[in-house]
Design an enzyme around this catalytic site. Sequence first.
Site, PDB file in Angstrom:
ATOM      1  N   ASP A  83    -110.601  72.034   7.789  1.00 57.37           N
ATOM      2  CA  ASP A  83    -110.739  71.757   9.216  1.00 57.37           C
ATOM      3  C   ASP A  83    -112.015  70.965   9.460  1.00 57.37           C
ATOM      4  O   ASP A  83    -112.983  71.089   8.711  1.00 57.37           O
ATOM      5  CB  ASP A  83    -110.798  73.069  10.008  1.00 57.37           C
ATOM      6  CG  ASP A  83    -110.761  72.794  11.486  1.00 57.37           C
ATOM      7  OD1 ASP A  83    -109.843  72.081  11.924  1.00 57.37           O
ATOM      8  OD2 ASP A  83    -111.660  73.261  12.211  1.00 57.37           O
ATOM      9  N   ASP A 117     -51.787  72.969 -10.911  1.00 55.97           N
ATOM     10  CA  ASP A 117     -52.307  73.837  -9.836  1.00 55.97           C
ATOM     11  C   ASP A 117     -51.177  74.138  -8.856  1.00 55.97           C
ATOM     12  O   ASP A 117     -50.084  73.569  -8.944  1.00 55.97           O
ATOM     13  CB  ASP A 117     -53.499  73.169  -9.126  1.00 55.97           C
ATOM     14  CG  ASP A 117     -54.506  74.185  -8.604  1.00 55.97           C
ATOM     15  OD1 ASP A 117     -54.105  75.052  -7.796  1.00 55.97           O
ATOM     16  OD2 ASP A 117     -55.688  74.111  -8.990  1.00 55.97           O
ATOM     17  N   ASP A 177     -47.031  77.541 -10.610  1.00 54.46           N
ATOM     18  CA  ASP A 177     -47.756  78.811 -10.595  1.00 54.46           C
ATOM     19  C   ASP A 177     -47.989  79.215 -12.052  1.00 54.46           C
ATOM     20  O   ASP A 177     -47.021  79.436 -12.789  1.00 54.46           O
ATOM     21  CB  ASP A 177     -46.890  79.847  -9.855  1.00 54.46           C
ATOM     22  CG  ASP A 177     -47.562  81.202  -9.762  1.00 54.46           C
ATOM     23  OD1 ASP A 177     -48.356  81.532 -10.665  1.00 54.46           O
ATOM     24  OD2 ASP A 177     -47.289  81.932  -8.782  1.00 54.46           O
ATOM     25  N   ARG A 236     -63.314  78.234 -14.241  1.00 51.34           N
ATOM     26  CA  ARG A 236     -63.513  79.137 -13.088  1.00 51.34           C
ATOM     27  C   ARG A 236     -62.195  79.781 -12.651  1.00 51.34           C
ATOM     28  O   ARG A 236     -61.914  79.912 -11.468  1.00 51.34           O
ATOM     29  CB  ARG A 236     -64.155  78.378 -11.918  1.00 51.34           C
ATOM     30  CG  ARG A 236     -65.593  78.000 -12.215  1.00 51.34           C
ATOM     31  CD  ARG A 236     -66.310  77.563 -10.985  1.00 51.34           C
ATOM     32  NE  ARG A 236     -65.900  76.255 -10.529  1.00 51.34           N
ATOM     33  CZ  ARG A 236     -66.224  75.745  -9.345  1.00 51.34           C
ATOM     34  NH1 ARG A 236     -66.922  76.469  -8.497  1.00 51.34           N
ATOM     35  NH2 ARG A 236     -65.866  74.532  -9.013  1.00 51.34           N
TER      36      ARG A 236
HETATM   37  N1  SAM Z   1     -60.801  74.694 -12.055  1.00 44.34           N
HETATM   38  C1  SAM Z   1     -61.388  74.267 -10.805  1.00 44.34           C
HETATM   39  C2  SAM Z   1     -62.885  74.218 -10.909  1.00 44.34           C
HETATM   40  O1  SAM Z   1     -63.477  74.754 -11.859  1.00 44.34           O
HETATM   41  O2  SAM Z   1     -63.491  73.611 -10.023  1.00 44.34           O
HETATM   42  C3  SAM Z   1     -60.984  75.156  -9.646  1.00 44.34           C
HETATM   43  C4  SAM Z   1     -61.366  76.582  -9.745  1.00 44.34           C
HETATM   44  S1  SAM Z   1     -60.801  77.552  -8.404  1.00 44.34           S
HETATM   45  C5  SAM Z   1     -61.880  78.884  -8.433  1.00 44.34           C
HETATM   46  C6  SAM Z   1     -59.287  78.260  -9.025  1.00 44.34           C
HETATM   47  C7  SAM Z   1     -58.158  77.295  -9.039  1.00 44.34           C
HETATM   48  O3  SAM Z   1     -57.012  77.971  -9.562  1.00 44.34           O
HETATM   49  C8  SAM Z   1     -57.771  76.805  -7.671  1.00 44.34           C
HETATM   50  O4  SAM Z   1     -57.640  75.416  -7.684  1.00 44.34           O
HETATM   51  C9  SAM Z   1     -56.467  77.475  -7.402  1.00 44.34           C
HETATM   52  O5  SAM Z   1     -55.626  76.748  -6.567  1.00 44.34           O
HETATM   53  C10 SAM Z   1     -55.896  77.614  -8.782  1.00 44.34           C
HETATM   54  N2  SAM Z   1     -54.873  78.668  -8.853  1.00 44.34           N
HETATM   55  C11 SAM Z   1     -54.968  79.889  -8.334  1.00 44.34           C
HETATM   56  N3  SAM Z   1     -53.845  80.584  -8.584  1.00 44.34           N
HETATM   57  C12 SAM Z   1     -53.026  79.751  -9.254  1.00 44.34           C
HETATM   58  C13 SAM Z   1     -51.734  79.897  -9.784  1.00 44.34           C
HETATM   59  N4  SAM Z   1     -51.078  81.036  -9.658  1.00 44.34           N
HETATM   60  N5  SAM Z   1     -51.211  78.860 -10.432  1.00 44.34           N
HETATM   61  C14 SAM Z   1     -51.863  77.706 -10.567  1.00 44.34           C
HETATM   62  N6  SAM Z   1     -53.119  77.515 -10.088  1.00 44.34           N
HETATM   63  C15 SAM Z   1     -53.678  78.533  -9.434  1.00 44.34           C
END
Ligand code: SAM
Length: 575
Positions: free
Chosen positions: A88, A437, A464, A480
Amino acid sequence: MALNPVLGKLVSKRVVLASASPRRQEILANVGLRFEVVPSWFKETLEKSSFAAPYEYAMETAKQKALEVANRMHIKHLRTPDVVIGADTIVTVDEQILEKPVDKQDAYRMLSKDKAGGYGIQALGGMLVEYVHGDFLNVVGFPLNHFCKKLAELYYPPLKHNIQHKKYDSIPSVDTFENLSDGESESSNSTEHKDASKLDSSGMYSSEAIYNSETSSSVRTGFMVPLENQNGVSESAAKSPSKILELMDGFRASKALFVASKLKIFDHLKDKGPLKAVNIANEIGTSVCGTERLLDACAALGLLEKTTQGYSNTDSANTYLTSDGEYSLYGYIIHSNDHLWPLFTNLESAVKEGSRQNHRAFGKKADDLFKDYYHSQEVTQRFMAAMHSIAHLTAKDVATAFDLSQFKSACDLGGCTGALAHELVRIYPNLKVTVFDLPEVIANTSYFQPSGQHTAPVTFVSGDFFKDSLPEADLYILSRVLHDWPDEKIHLLLSKISALCKPGSALLVAEIVLDEQKTHPPRAVLQSLSMTEGKQRSGSEYKQLLEKYGFTNVQIKITGNLLDAVLCIKKNLSF
Ligand code: SAM
């Protein structure tokens, strides 16, 4: 006089200058000190008449400036500083403190009355000064000499016998730098400073460098808040619960970031000069007072810079917080605000009941984590943007964690926007990647495709992964995905992948790998709080899980980024 041994003590420290004065910054920078500038918000409103001598007022103001910044930085989500420097300046005439000139006329009046204050001695104002008694730099803006002496006291305490007969609370005094230099020394005639220097228990202050121009004098003081003692032990940690306070206030900081992002404040400030709160408020249609508070909070958190001209983005705000930046975290921030925040608001119930709190947070029970979530295109895209921002940041480290050049085809299960897929084909030109996905996601992938990149090696297939047949590939990827699901679902998925894997096929898992104690990294541990169905795993847990489904040679790579990588191959085959 060698200053290096003293200043060298600060090299590994986080030093903060609690002053916006360019002169002070220049003086400290010129001697090689590395520091950050966090201007103090302390208002110079102490009652001058309550101080016995003018220098005491300057000292207290400097101290309060430093303490204000030190306290403010404690509650920020950033590394706390080790040393905060406050300063100051006052001008006195006949022991009376002169106020700062308010305008040019006032400066003229001051100059003609007392020949001091209202000018810079380093510029034309220097013509007015007949002589200087004391430290010239003190007049310019900062008492460097005294500052270094005080640093020396902090980091080079005198021998014990000196302490015994001196009345110090914590920091002994040294009058010269002799004992600090490498044999190089110079005598000091600073006896007069001994009397002028006083110490208090929370830090130190100094008053010095009085220059005279007949009847006028200027007093500048520096106040340093040392946050560490000689042994490297944080005194502030012992004295104040700073870590706890930081956690207590964390929600405020998070919400301030979320709201500033939602209001696109960082977008408005991008590539623009500083803007005043009123201009920003007008642009985004918010109240001026509320906006000003939010902008100040962002400045306190280090997201914005505040100067007299207004607010501007910091570099990190430009890189990570603008919505269209290449490494924008905007999508994840909005997801955190709109989806995770309501879930975490119900954390207490989640802990008590051991279940996800979608019904409380969003008014409906979620049977399938994702299918229920993708109830509207807006929400789906918001989630995809969140995944995309993290995937884009981590893709390179995941893709290069292992040499994948031997694979010709990959299938990224739950591959979302294809961010990792695109990075893989960029790095491995012979690789073709199928992103698999849910249909709701695949329908929205076009928004996230990289421009200018040849996208043919990346194809998108909807389905799925629990129910439908999976595309054939010699490398499967689960990024993830595993952490989201309970054991029975993981069993279904890994059994399916394992059965599909041909000799030489591999599985790449991208997740945050916990340490064996499962308390690090905290980010992953905290994420677990909102997903009671799935869990984060340690390296040995991933190894055990993957081996159970016939994978071998499990290799784990901690990338140092937000996602780590695990690679394994089907049993009886060497990778
Ligand atoms: N792999 C990406 C990443 O690391 O940025 C996305 C991770 S996100 C947490 C999970 C992904 O799994 C999402 O895109 C979701 O739509 C997909 N997912 C969830 N259930 C699923 C399903 N039954 N069959 C296919 N994809 C699925």
